[in-house]
Design a protein around this motif. Structure first.
Motif, short mmCIF file in Angstrom:
data_model
loop_
_atom_site.label_atom_id
_atom_site.label_comp_id
_atom_site.label_asym_id
_atom_site.label_seq_id
_atom_site.Cartn_x
_atom_site.Cartn_y
_atom_site.Cartn_z
N PRO A 53 0.80 -1.22 0.00
CA PRO A 53 0.00 0.00 0.00
C PRO A 53 0.84 1.28 0.00
N ARG A 54 2.14 1.16 0.28
CA ARG A 54 3.02 2.32 0.34
C ARG A 54 4.06 2.25 -0.78
N ALA A 55 4.65 3.39 -1.11
CA ALA A 55 5.75 3.41 -2.07
C ALA A 55 6.92 2.64 -1.49
N LEU A 56 7.70 1.99 -2.37
CA LEU A 56 8.81 1.14 -1.94
C LEU A 56 10.11 1.55 -2.61
N LEU A 57 11.20 1.38 -1.87
CA LEU A 57 12.54 1.39 -2.43
C LEU A 57 13.11 0.01 -2.18
N LEU A 58 13.60 -0.65 -3.23
CA LEU A 58 14.16 -1.99 -3.14
C LEU A 58 15.63 -1.92 -3.52
N GLN A 59 16.49 -2.45 -2.65
CA GLN A 59 17.93 -2.43 -2.93
C GLN A 59 18.53 -3.77 -2.52
N ALA A 60 19.23 -4.41 -3.46
CA ALA A 60 19.91 -5.67 -3.15
C ALA A 60 21.12 -5.35 -2.28
N LEU A 61 21.23 -6.06 -1.17
CA LEU A 61 22.39 -5.91 -0.30
C LEU A 61 23.49 -6.89 -0.70
N VAL A 70 4.77 -4.91 -13.60
CA VAL A 70 4.03 -4.45 -14.77
C VAL A 70 4.69 -4.85 -16.10
N GLY A 71 5.04 -6.12 -16.19
CA GLY A 71 5.59 -6.66 -17.42
C GLY A 71 7.06 -6.39 -17.67
N GLN A 72 7.71 -5.69 -16.76
CA GLN A 72 9.14 -5.39 -16.91
C GLN A 72 9.92 -6.20 -15.89
N THR A 73 11.02 -6.85 -16.33
CA THR A 73 11.87 -7.63 -15.44
C THR A 73 13.21 -6.94 -15.31
N VAL A 74 13.67 -6.81 -14.06
CA VAL A 74 14.92 -6.14 -13.74
C VAL A 74 15.78 -7.09 -12.93
N ASP A 75 17.05 -7.25 -13.31
CA ASP A 75 18.00 -7.98 -12.48
C ASP A 75 18.55 -7.01 -11.46
N LEU A 76 18.34 -7.31 -10.20
CA LEU A 76 18.74 -6.42 -9.12
C LEU A 76 19.93 -7.04 -8.41
N ARG A 77 21.04 -6.33 -8.44
CA ARG A 77 22.29 -6.76 -7.81
C ARG A 77 22.74 -5.67 -6.85
N GLY A 79 24.06 -2.56 -5.20
CA GLY A 79 24.28 -1.25 -5.81
C GLY A 79 23.11 -0.77 -6.63
N GLY A 80 22.20 -1.68 -7.01
CA GLY A 80 21.01 -1.30 -7.77
C GLY A 80 19.89 -0.86 -6.85
N LEU A 81 19.05 0.01 -7.34
CA LEU A 81 17.93 0.53 -6.56
C LEU A 81 16.72 0.64 -7.47
N VAL A 82 15.56 0.21 -6.97
CA VAL A 82 14.31 0.29 -7.72
C VAL A 82 13.27 0.99 -6.85
N HIS A 83 12.52 1.91 -7.44
CA HIS A 83 11.40 2.56 -6.76
C HIS A 83 10.11 2.03 -7.36
N LEU A 84 9.18 1.64 -6.51
CA LEU A 84 7.84 1.23 -6.95
C LEU A 84 6.81 2.14 -6.30
N PRO A 85 5.87 2.67 -7.07
CA PRO A 85 4.80 3.48 -6.48
C PRO A 85 3.85 2.60 -5.67
N GLU A 93 12.24 -12.92 -7.39
CA GLU A 93 12.83 -14.26 -7.43
C GLU A 93 14.30 -14.15 -7.06
N ALA A 94 14.77 -15.06 -6.21
CA ALA A 94 16.18 -15.09 -5.83
C ALA A 94 16.94 -15.98 -6.80
N VAL A 95 17.78 -15.38 -7.62
CA VAL A 95 18.62 -16.12 -8.55
C VAL A 95 19.77 -16.77 -7.78
N ALA A 96 20.18 -16.14 -6.68
CA ALA A 96 21.20 -16.65 -5.76
C ALA A 96 20.74 -16.32 -4.34
N ASP A 97 21.38 -16.90 -3.32
CA ASP A 97 21.10 -16.47 -1.95
C ASP A 97 21.27 -14.96 -1.92
#
Length: 107
Positions: A53-61, A70-77, A79-85, A93-97
């Motif tokens: 219900p809230r905006a999110l910031l996602l960052q792989a540690l 929404v149909g877009q796939t991003v590999d998050l490693r 240093g990467g950061l994603v914002h979702l409204p 999905e975890a590609v690795a631990d």
């Protein structure tokens, strides 16, 4: 009246171990207007499509995560950061631990 002390977290990875067979969910900060959760994924774990219900910031540690929204796939490693409204459907999905810092904004 004194100022509040800053909240310092020296090692988010130590607070969120990857555990076999389960998704770790560790709230590391809950303060005015922000909540930070570290999710610990074992390789192959899938967090099925859901909404927040809230905006999110996602960052792989660490590790390697694949985020689909929404149909877009991003590999998050690291240093990467994603914002979702708010309320955007997404899956992870975890590609690795991996450990993912999830910051919920506002609210």
């Amino acid at each position: 009246m004194s100022e509040p002390a800053p909240k310092v977290l020296d090692d988010l990875l130590a607070l969120a171990p990857v555990e076999e067979g389960k998704l770790g969910h560790h709230t590391v900060l809950d303060a005015d207007g922000v909540r930070v959760i570290v999710l610990a994924f074992e390789q192959g774990h899938v967090l099925k499509e859901h909404r927040a219900p809230r905006a999110l910031l996602l960052q792989a540690l660490d590790g390697h995560l694949r985020l689909t929204a929404v149909g877009q796939t991003v590999d998050l490693r690291p240093g990467g950061l994603v914002h979702l409204p708010p309320s955007m459907p997404h899956a992870v999905e975890a590609v690795a631990d991996s450990r993912l810092s999830l910051t919920l904004l506002g609210g």
